[in-house]
Scaffold this motif. Structure first.
Motif, PDB file in Angstrom:
ATOM      1  N   HIS A  71       0.392  12.067   5.743  1.00 22.26           N
ATOM      2  CA  HIS A  71      -0.868  10.845   6.920  1.00 22.26           C
ATOM      3  C   HIS A  71       0.483  10.319   7.516  1.00 22.26           C
ATOM      4  O   HIS A  71       2.015  10.826   7.080  1.00 22.26           O
ATOM      5  N   GLU A  72       0.085  10.026   8.365  1.00 25.78           N
ATOM      6  CA  GLU A  72       0.972   9.408   9.545  1.00 25.78           C
ATOM      7  C   GLU A  72       0.816   8.372  10.141  1.00 25.78           C
ATOM      8  O   GLU A  72      -0.918   7.675  10.593  1.00 25.78           O
ATOM      9  N   LEU A  73       1.477   6.985  10.024  1.00 25.78           N
ATOM     10  CA  LEU A  73       1.417   5.811  10.806  1.00 25.78           C
ATOM     11  C   LEU A  73       1.428   6.026  12.167  1.00 25.78           C
ATOM     12  O   LEU A  73       2.358   6.076  13.269  1.00 25.78           O
ATOM     13  N   VAL A  74       0.505   6.288  13.273  1.00 33.06           N
ATOM     14  CA  VAL A  74       0.722   6.347  14.152  1.00 33.06           C
ATOM     15  C   VAL A  74       0.381   4.632  14.881  1.00 33.06           C
ATOM     16  O   VAL A  74       0.383   4.668  16.664  1.00 33.06           O
TER      17      VAL A  74
ATOM     18  N   ALA B 114       0.835  -1.405  -0.048  1.00 33.98           N
ATOM     19  CA  ALA B 114      -0.034  -0.213  -0.201  1.00 33.98           C
ATOM     20  C   ALA B 114       1.163   1.379   0.185  1.00 33.98           C
ATOM     21  O   ALA B 114       1.283   1.570   0.589  1.00 33.98           O
ATOM     22  N   ARG B 115       0.782   2.002  -0.796  1.00 39.51           N
ATOM     23  CA  ARG B 115       1.672   3.185  -1.793  1.00 39.51           C
ATOM     24  C   ARG B 115       0.509   4.189  -0.630  1.00 39.51           C
ATOM     25  O   ARG B 115      -0.643   4.525  -1.577  1.00 39.51           O
ATOM     26  N   ILE B 116       0.839   5.517  -0.003  1.00 35.57           N
ATOM     27  CA  ILE B 116       0.001   6.773   0.514  1.00 35.57           C
ATOM     28  C   ILE B 116       1.180   7.469   0.135  1.00 35.57           C
ATOM     29  O   ILE B 116       2.316   7.768   0.906  1.00 35.57           O
ATOM     30  N   VAL B 117       0.705   9.444  -0.543  1.00 34.84           N
ATOM     31  CA  VAL B 117       1.641  10.363  -1.042  1.00 34.84           C
ATOM     32  C   VAL B 117       0.544  10.781  -0.342  1.00 34.84           C
ATOM     33  O   VAL B 117      -0.812  11.523  -0.233  1.00 34.84           O
ATOM     34  N   ASP B 118       1.201  11.475   0.061  1.00 40.08           N
ATOM     35  CA  ASP B 118       1.098  13.172   1.085  1.00 40.08           C
ATOM     36  C   ASP B 118       1.050  13.888  -0.239  1.00 40.08           C
ATOM     37  O   ASP B 118       1.516  14.486  -0.948  1.00 40.08           O
ATOM     38  N   CYS B 119       0.125  15.190   0.481  1.00 38.93           N
ATOM     39  CA  CYS B 119       0.223  16.136  -0.809  1.00 38.93           C
ATOM     40  C   CYS B 119      -0.650  17.597   0.755  1.00 38.93           C
ATOM     41  O   CYS B 119      -1.182  17.848   1.369  1.00 38.93           O
ATOM     42  N   ILE B 120       0.819  18.142   0.637  1.00 41.35           N
ATOM     43  CA  ILE B 120       0.921  19.619   0.792  1.00 41.35           C
ATOM     44  C   ILE B 120       0.601  20.429   0.796  1.00 41.35           C
ATOM     45  O   ILE B 120       0.589  20.377  -0.355  1.00 41.35           O
ATOM     46  N   ALA B 121      -0.140  21.946   1.601  1.00 42.72           N
ATOM     47  CA  ALA B 121      -0.490  22.920   1.142  1.00 42.72           C
ATOM     48  C   ALA B 121       0.288  23.664   0.152  1.00 42.72           C
ATOM     49  O   ALA B 121      -0.681  23.900  -0.831  1.00 42.72           O
TER      50      ALA B 121
END
Length: 223
Positions: free
Chosen positions: A88-91, A70-77
């Protein structure tokens, strides 16, 4: 060749920035920043499961069964429209349930989801959930009156997890005003959840009983 393809994949996954984001700060680099990064909740989780999860800049990879990822891509401001910003943060990693817990920061507010290691199934929830002592249930609470989503009880013994939204408020006889639940859910035992912390509204009764019980899988307020 494999290394080149991996690098190209990473580059293609990253958002395209309209311009470089360079800010001059009046503090030294870089030991303090390195220590802060190492102490982040995600850093601790990643360090605990190095064979299952890895982050490179704005991309988080999670291992799934059958040699999939599973690939999760951030999108910043500065790379996204305001309403599309997501960090996204793995907590947490729940080995018993084989679920990854992902906290999602938005421009305003938050959301979260669980990702199954078995098949990558994504279960949206209001906030990163807290497991009951046995792991039978979890509670997800995002209770801010400004932009909070609300309260959910999650049955972790179904596949995928079953979500039940709690839309009522406690109404015990003799309690004072309660416009909102207190912000911090705490498992009192395996079937009871209390809510602690300062009330959001100054006129709310800080001593009002706010205890939610799970009876036969259904939430009920306890008086």
């Amino acid at each position: 060749m494999r290394a080149i393809l991996a690098t190209l994949t990473l580059l293609l996954a990253m958002p395209v920035h309209a311009e470089s984001d360079v800010t001059i700060e009046n503090r030294t680099c870089c030991e303090d920043q390195r220590k802060s990064a190492a102490l982040s909740p995600e850093a601790a989780v990643l360090a605990s499961i190095p064979e299952q999860a890895v982050r490179m800049s704005g991309v988080l990879w999670l291992r799934l069964d059958d040699n999939r990822t599973a690939r999760i891509v951030d999108c910043i401001a500065y790379a996204c429209p305001v309403d599309s910003v997501r960090r996204h943060e793995l907590v947490a990693w729940w080995p018993k349930h084989r679920q990854y817990v992902i906290d999602v920061g938005l421009y305003e507010g938050r959301t979260a989801f669980l990702i199954s290691e078995r098949d990558g199934h994504l279960t949206p929830v209001f906030a990163p959930p807290l497991l009951s002592p046995s792991g039978r249930h979890a509670v997800a609470a995002d209770l801010s009156p400004a932009y909070g989503n609300g309260l959910q009880i999650i049955d972790m013994e179904t596949n995928p997890p079953t979500i039940l939204e709690v839309k009522t408020m406690p109404a015990c006889p003799g309690a004072g005003q309660q416009y909102a639940l207190r912000p911090n859910p705490v498992w009192l035992d395996d079937t009871r959840i209390g809510f602690e912390g300062e009330p959001f509204f100054t006129n709310d009764d800080p001593t009002a009983k706010q205890v939610l019980r799970i009876i036969d899988g259904k939430p009920e307020w306890e008086c």
